[in-house]
Design an enzyme around this catalytic site. Structure first.
Site, short mmCIF file in Angstrom:
data_model
loop_
_atom_site.label_atom_id
_atom_site.label_comp_id
_atom_site.label_asym_id
_atom_site.label_seq_id
_atom_site.Cartn_x
_atom_site.Cartn_y
_atom_site.Cartn_z
CG MET A 147 -2.10 0.98 1.06
SD MET A 147 -3.18 0.53 -0.32
CE MET A 147 -4.00 -0.91 0.32
CE1 TYR A 172 -4.41 6.41 -10.02
CE2 TYR A 172 -5.51 5.26 -11.81
CZ TYR A 172 -4.47 6.03 -11.35
OH TYR A 172 -3.48 6.42 -12.22
CD GLU A 173 -3.27 1.91 -4.43
OE1 GLU A 173 -3.37 1.34 -3.33
OE2 GLU A 173 -3.34 1.31 -5.52
N GLY A 174 -7.29 4.49 -3.31
CA GLY A 174 -7.83 5.14 -2.12
C GLY A 174 -8.06 6.60 -2.41
#
Length: 580
Positions: free
Chosen positions: A287, A426-428
């Site tokens: 992450m 995206y990616e949170g």
């Protein structure tokens, strides 16, 4: 406008962010400055010569879908193979699996460059890198032996399969399921959406990492497992996985965003990665790097937009300006200069935050410095959210510099904004990054981590003041005010009396406040380093001053929003204002 890979700026910013100091302390072993410069220089040349020239045509042609197959724009598959054959895919991977084991800081610099060539291009290899991290940390030795060598070399590529139609950011709502086959494998069923490079013509095999639930899985995110589901099985047979369509998008047109179907013909064969019901723990392994990479996508879009706008503004002549006979370049007009300086300063500040996070994470992973690793983790949501917000803001300003011509696709100015606009999502989403910052990162080390970062910002302010360089103007007092505002907001958010509603209402303005203080300090560090090295010192000082006097001054207002703004989001009157 011919793109110029900002190799010198990247190297200087990397060193000013702490890379040079860490290298001198021996954190990076025998990795020397000359080697790093050569690697980044070669990458810059590849981007300028091969990738960036494909970006415009790639945007216009886009990825195409027909009969279950995806083709990328003309020249893109060949460019990827040249990139892969040059060894760029394995820069961060372990030497045990054929990689080069370069530090995260160098990978970060390279990541910015690949995405300056094209965000749509860089996305594919970045996802493979994320899968490599998850597999290196959690896969069985048998899976590693089978898949890591070809993933590291880039012969095969990988994807991340999280999102489903009913489950966007809330992974607790996932419905994809898996069944034990009794032979150590699993059968995976379900549909995933928004799968970047889920199908394409770059590699013979695509390794999908898929989140799904087993029949006895507990409810919520605690019941999610992670499975490796290859497009082509080790036997050479095609697995029961298919792309059933690609999305028509605002930007990143050349990057195929796929809808993937698993198990329509009896079940896709998969292998468990990590432990059953512990899939999210495996995904969280990658992450930090993934979010750092997306933040650098924003920096890349901002850099490209800034270069284009500056070149246009120096050539385009309109109106009168002091010191010019006849029509003056629009770069001479104060409002355009303000926009260009804002673009340059925001880009450099976001880059500084990303590189500082990378160096701190390197210190943790390589040297075992746990305090540094916590500082890097604290900075990751800021790097991701601020970097991507900056990408959008700077690209939008770039269109404004062009005027009406920026709104015309022929100039290419709009592509930077269209491509950048996905990055805060995206990616949170950036709202999730802000919540992560205030809920999970501020408590790190019992609050000592954020206190140490604030102390380091104050130390930068002190050294700017002691430099006594008139070019800094009011940099020191304005940055001091920003750090004061950050400390005040931090103490308020971490106070025992805060409710979750108050904390989350202030999360997004707090992240921006943190970024202004940290970004301003990052530019000040570059200016101080420039003074010591006599390296474009006056320009670096001027940029730090502009940021401090024109952008960081928003900090006090943001602190007030953090501490006083929650009430304006609550109550029946607010519902009425929203038409609810």
């Amino acid at each position: 406008m011919a793109y110029r890979a900002p190799v010198a700026d990247i190297l200087f910013a990397l060193d000013a962010a702490g890379f040079a100091a860490a290298r001198e302390e021996g954190v990076y072993g025998d990795l020397d400055a000359e080697t790093v410069a050569a690697v980044i220089g070669q990458a810059g040349a590849f981007v300028a010569d091969v990738l960036e020239p494909l970006a415009k045509a790639g945007d216009r042609h886009g990825a195409r879908f027909a009969d279950g197959k995806v083709t990328t724009p003309p020249g893109w598959a060949e460019a990827y193979r040249r990139w892969r054959d040059a060894g760029w895919n394995g820069t961060l991977a372990s030497e045990d699996h054929g990689g080069q084991d370069l530090p995260l800081s160098v990978w970060a610099a390279l990541t910015e460059l690949w995405h300056e060539g094209s965000i749509a291009f860089g996305l594919g290899p970045m996802l493979t890198q994320g899968a490599l991290e998850a597999l290196e940390a959690h896969a069985s030795e048998e899976l590693k032996a089978t898949y890591l060598p070809k993933l590291v070399s880039g012969e095969w590529m990988a994807t991340m399969n999280l999102t489903e139609p009913q489950a966007g950011s809330d992974l607790a709502l996932l419905r994809s399921r898996a069944e034990r086959a009794g032979d150590g494998t699993y059968r995976v069923f379900g549909q995933k959406i928004y799968i970047t490079y889920g199908e394409h013509d770059w590699a013979e095999n695509i390794v999908h990492l898929v989140l799904a639930r087993l029949p006895d899985a507990p409810a919520g995110t605690r019941g999610i497992s992670l499975f490796l589901v290859p497009k082509i099985l080790p036997s050479g047979e095609r697995n029961d996985v298919a792309c059933v369509g690609i999305e028509e998008k605002l930007g990143i047109h050349a990057s195929p965003t796929c809808t993937m179907a698993y198990g329509d013909a009896g079940g896709a064969v998969g292998w468990l990665v990590g432990e059953e019901h512990r899939g999210l723990a495996c995904m969280f392994t990658m992450m930090n790097n993934a979010r750092l990479g997306v933040g650098l996508q924003g920096v890349a879009a901002a850099e490209g937009a800034t270069q284009a706008a500056l070149a246009f503004a120096q050539e385009r002549r309109q109106g009168k300006a002091e010191g010019h006979d006849g029509a003056a370049p629009i770069a001479a007009h104060p409002d355009v200069r303000r926009m260009l300086l804002t673009m340059r300063a925001l880009t450099a500040a976001a880059r500084a935050i990303c590189f500082r996070a990378a160096v701190d994470l390197d210190r943790g992973r390589i040297a075992g410095d746990e305090a540094a690793e916590r500082r890097g983790s604290l900075l990751i949501p800021i790097a991701k959210a601020f970097g991507t917000d900056v990408g959008c803001e700077v690209a939008s300003l770039g269109i404004q510099v062009y005027g009406g011509m920026g709104y015309v696709e022929e100039t290419g100015a709009a592509r930077y904004l269209r491509d950048a606009r996905i990055t805060p999502i995206y990616e949170g989403t950036n709202g999730i990054q802000a919540i992560d910052l205030v809920a999970r990162k501020l408590p790190l080390g019992g609050g000592e981590t954020v206190r140490s970062v604030i102390l380091s910002l104050r130390e930068t302010v002190r050294r700017v003041a002691e430099a006594n360089d008139p070019g800094f103007g009011a940099t020191a007092p304005r940055l001091a005010e920003a750090v004061d505002a950050l400390e005040h907001a931090t103490l308020w958010l971490t106070g025992a009396a805060r409710t979750p509603g108050e904390t989350f209402a202030g999360a997004t303005p707090y992240l921006r406040l943190f970024a202004l203080a940290a970004g301003g300090a990052g530019l000040a560090e570059e200016a101080l380093a420039g003074l010591r090295a006599d390296d474009r010192a006056s320009g670096r000082v001027a940029l730090a001053r502009f940021f401090a006097e024109n952008l960081a001054v928003a900090a006090s207002g943001l602190a007030r929003t953090v501490t006083e703004g929650a009430g304006a989001l609550e109550g029946e009157a607010v519902d009425a204002a929203l038409g609810a």
